[in-house]
Design an enzyme around this catalytic site. Structure first.
Site, PDB file in Angstrom:
ATOM      1  N   LYS A 111       3.106   7.628  -8.527  1.00 23.30           N
ATOM      2  CA  LYS A 111       3.110   7.241  -7.118  1.00 23.30           C
ATOM      3  C   LYS A 111       3.361   8.442  -6.191  1.00 23.30           C
ATOM      4  CE  LYS A 111       3.126   2.606  -7.885  1.00 23.30           C
ATOM      5  NZ  LYS A 111       3.428   2.338  -9.272  1.00 23.30           N
TER       6      LYS A 111
HETATM    7  C1  LIG Z   1       2.838   1.405 -10.153  1.00 19.04           C
HETATM    8  C2  LIG Z   1       2.814   1.732 -11.574  1.00 19.04           C
HETATM    9  C3  LIG Z   1       1.797   1.284 -12.420  1.00 19.04           C
HETATM   10  C4  LIG Z   1       0.708   0.357 -11.951  1.00 19.04           C
HETATM   11  O1  LIG Z   1      -0.143   0.937 -10.999  1.00 19.04           O
HETATM   12  P1  LIG Z   1      -1.038  -0.012 -10.061  1.00 19.04           P
HETATM   13  O2  LIG Z   1      -1.694   0.919  -9.117  1.00 19.04           O
HETATM   14  O3  LIG Z   1      -0.069  -0.935  -9.381  1.00 19.04           O
HETATM   15  O4  LIG Z   1      -1.969  -0.742 -10.944  1.00 19.04           O
HETATM   16  C5  LIG Z   1       1.799   1.711 -13.740  1.00 19.04           C
HETATM   17  N1  LIG Z   1       2.763   2.503 -14.212  1.00 19.04           N
HETATM   18  C6  LIG Z   1       3.777   2.946 -13.434  1.00 19.04           C
HETATM   19  C7  LIG Z   1       4.817   3.815 -14.026  1.00 19.04           C
HETATM   20  C8  LIG Z   1       3.826   2.587 -12.087  1.00 19.04           C
HETATM   21  O5  LIG Z   1       4.832   3.033 -11.322  1.00 19.04           O
END
Ligand SMILES: *Cc1c(COP(=O)(O)O)cnc(C)c1O
Length: 455
Positions: A111
């Protein structure tokens, strides 16, 4: 570049609206009116760019009416200077598979890649607009931390983060709640992630409220996040130097994997995108059988994927229906009533680009154990789901997106292999610092009142 909503093509928007608002007033998601498609020759020209240059190249296609290329380039450079990897991301080997390590940013999950960029984009926007903005965001654990790190201490910005109380890992929570800056507010909701996301949606659709506080959203539906994420699909393709490439993507809200789909639509020779889910497997049922019906959210050891209503799926529905906003709006109504079965021709379209698999808790722990024993690598539980899905589908030659640093999930790895990774030095302090968050009921009015009392 002009944008429209997935639910109505009548009105056009420019990038700054799309980025600041996140969600369209009609409830739809923003999509570009048209997309650039790179030819093979054009792709070749991008091949030797470094990560920041490639980001500039791709993001500039979408944001040129808002920020000049030169300013974008320095904004991107600044955003990624906070990463521990010089090239932002890193590709490593896991047996025959490749891991695309996306967790070298300040809060140890993928993120950060979009969020560090977005934080600086807000700052740029506010340097041209005399406003005060309140960001409200729901998190399943990692978005909140990444958003807080990107926004903390910035002037004319407040950030409110809703997380599901006691349903994220304690390290995830501590990274968010030990931040001292005065513009950061953590709220723990007595409910699950879908409840948090619902509250934020309701706050947005109360236009009187949302306008009165200049409410802005940075959830994974935000188009600016998607385009920043599309970059690493391109980057890995160029680094690995292959004719075609496939990716396995640990998936919750369908944001990250949608960024891969976008890259494919822009001409990147992606063969398959594997949607890897934990026991919250609505997307696996949808993509393998057309069964898009949500069930109760289950708590798992990969909490950032404990989601039943994947917001970004709406964008895929829009594209597979020939960018028809009326059909999309219709389908979204059915989804709201929880009665949507994907039609056969739509399903065939989806299956051209996507495969899916789901891993249960035991399988996920087994994957962590197996890869520790065989490859001496500790996987975080989300990445383990991505690896497990690739294994189950016998996709040996593929790139698994490694979405979080294993040190964020010590309980899961302790459970699997009796050991865990330590937090990097610069984050050790969160383990001992005092936490600060407000517990609120699963009630939109209560959250609104709390926000009003703080802005
Ligand atoms: C947010 C997240 C996901 C999922 O990603 P999306 O874009 O919501 O599908 C997978 N793994 C981790 C560690 C995350 O923080």
């Amino acid at each position: 570049m002009k944008y429209i909503s997935t639910r109505s093509s009548a009105k056009e928007f420019n990038f700054s609206e799309v980025f600041i608002k996140g969600l369209s007033d009609d409830g739809g998601l923003y999509v570009p009116k048209s997309l650039k498609k790179y030819s093979t020759e054009e792709l070749l020209e991008l091949k030797n760019l470094n990560y920041n240059e490639l980001s500039t190249e791709i993001i500039n296609l979408f944001s040129a009416d808002f920020i000049s290329r030169k300013e974008l380039s320095s904004l991107i450079k600044k955003s990624y200077s906070t990463f521990r990897e010089k090239d932002v991301v890193k590709i490593s080997n896991l047996g025959e598979l490749k891991l695309l390590e996306l967790f070298h940013g300040p809060t140890l999950a993928f993120k950060d890649i979009a969020m560090q960029f977005i934080g600086n984009l807000y700052e740029y926007y506010l340097s041209k607009n005399d406003r005060k903005i309140n960001i409200i965001v729901a998190t399943s654990g990692d978005t909140g931390a990444a958003a807080i790190d990107a926004i903390k201490g910035k002037s004319n910005l407040n950030i409110f983060v809703l997380h599901p109380n006691n349903k994220i890992s304690s390290v995830q929570r501590k990274i968010m709640t030990t931040v001292e800056e005065k513009n950061v507010f953590n709220i723990a909701i007595d409910g699950n992630f879908d409840d948090c996301q619902n509250i934020v949606k309701q706050m947005f659709s109360d236009l009187e409220f949302s306008k009165s506080i200049n409410m802005s959203g940075v959830n994974s539906i935000n188009w600016a996040r998607i385009i920043a994420q599309a970059v690493y699909y391109f980057y890995s393709y160029f680094k690995l130097d292959k004719e075609t490439i496939s990716f396995s993507v640990p998936t919750g809200n369908f944001g990250d994997v949608f960024a891969g789909y976008l890259a494919k639509k822009m001409g990147l020779p992606i063969d398959k995108l594997i949607v890897a889910t934990n026991e919250n497997d609505i997307l696996h049922r949808a993509i393998s059988k057309g069964d898009y019906v949500s069930k109760e959210v289950r708590e798992t050891i990969s909490p950032s994927m404990d989601i039943q209503l994947a917001s970004n799926f709406e964008r895929l529905i829009y594209y597979i229906n020939n960018s028809d906003s009326e059909i999309t709006a219709d389908i979204m109504k059915k989804i709201k009533q929880n009665s949507y079965q994907i039609e056969k021709n739509n399903l065939e379209m989806i299956q051209k680009d996507f495969l899916s698999e789901s891993c249960n808790e035991k399988e996920t722990l087994d994957i962590i154990k197996k890869n520790y024993e065989e490859n001496n690598m500790i996987l975080d539980p989300h990445t383990a789901v991505g690896v497990g899905a690739a294994n189950k589908l016998s996709f040996n030659d593929c790139v698994v997106l490694s979405t979080a640093h294993p040190c964020k999930f010590p309980d899961a790895t302790n459970n699997a292999i009796n050991t865990h990774e330590k937090l990097p030095e610069e984050l050790q302090h969160v383990l001992y610092k005092e936490e600060n968050f407000k517990v609120l009921k699963n009630n939109t009015e209560e959250v609104k009142n709390f926000v009003k009392s703080k802005v």
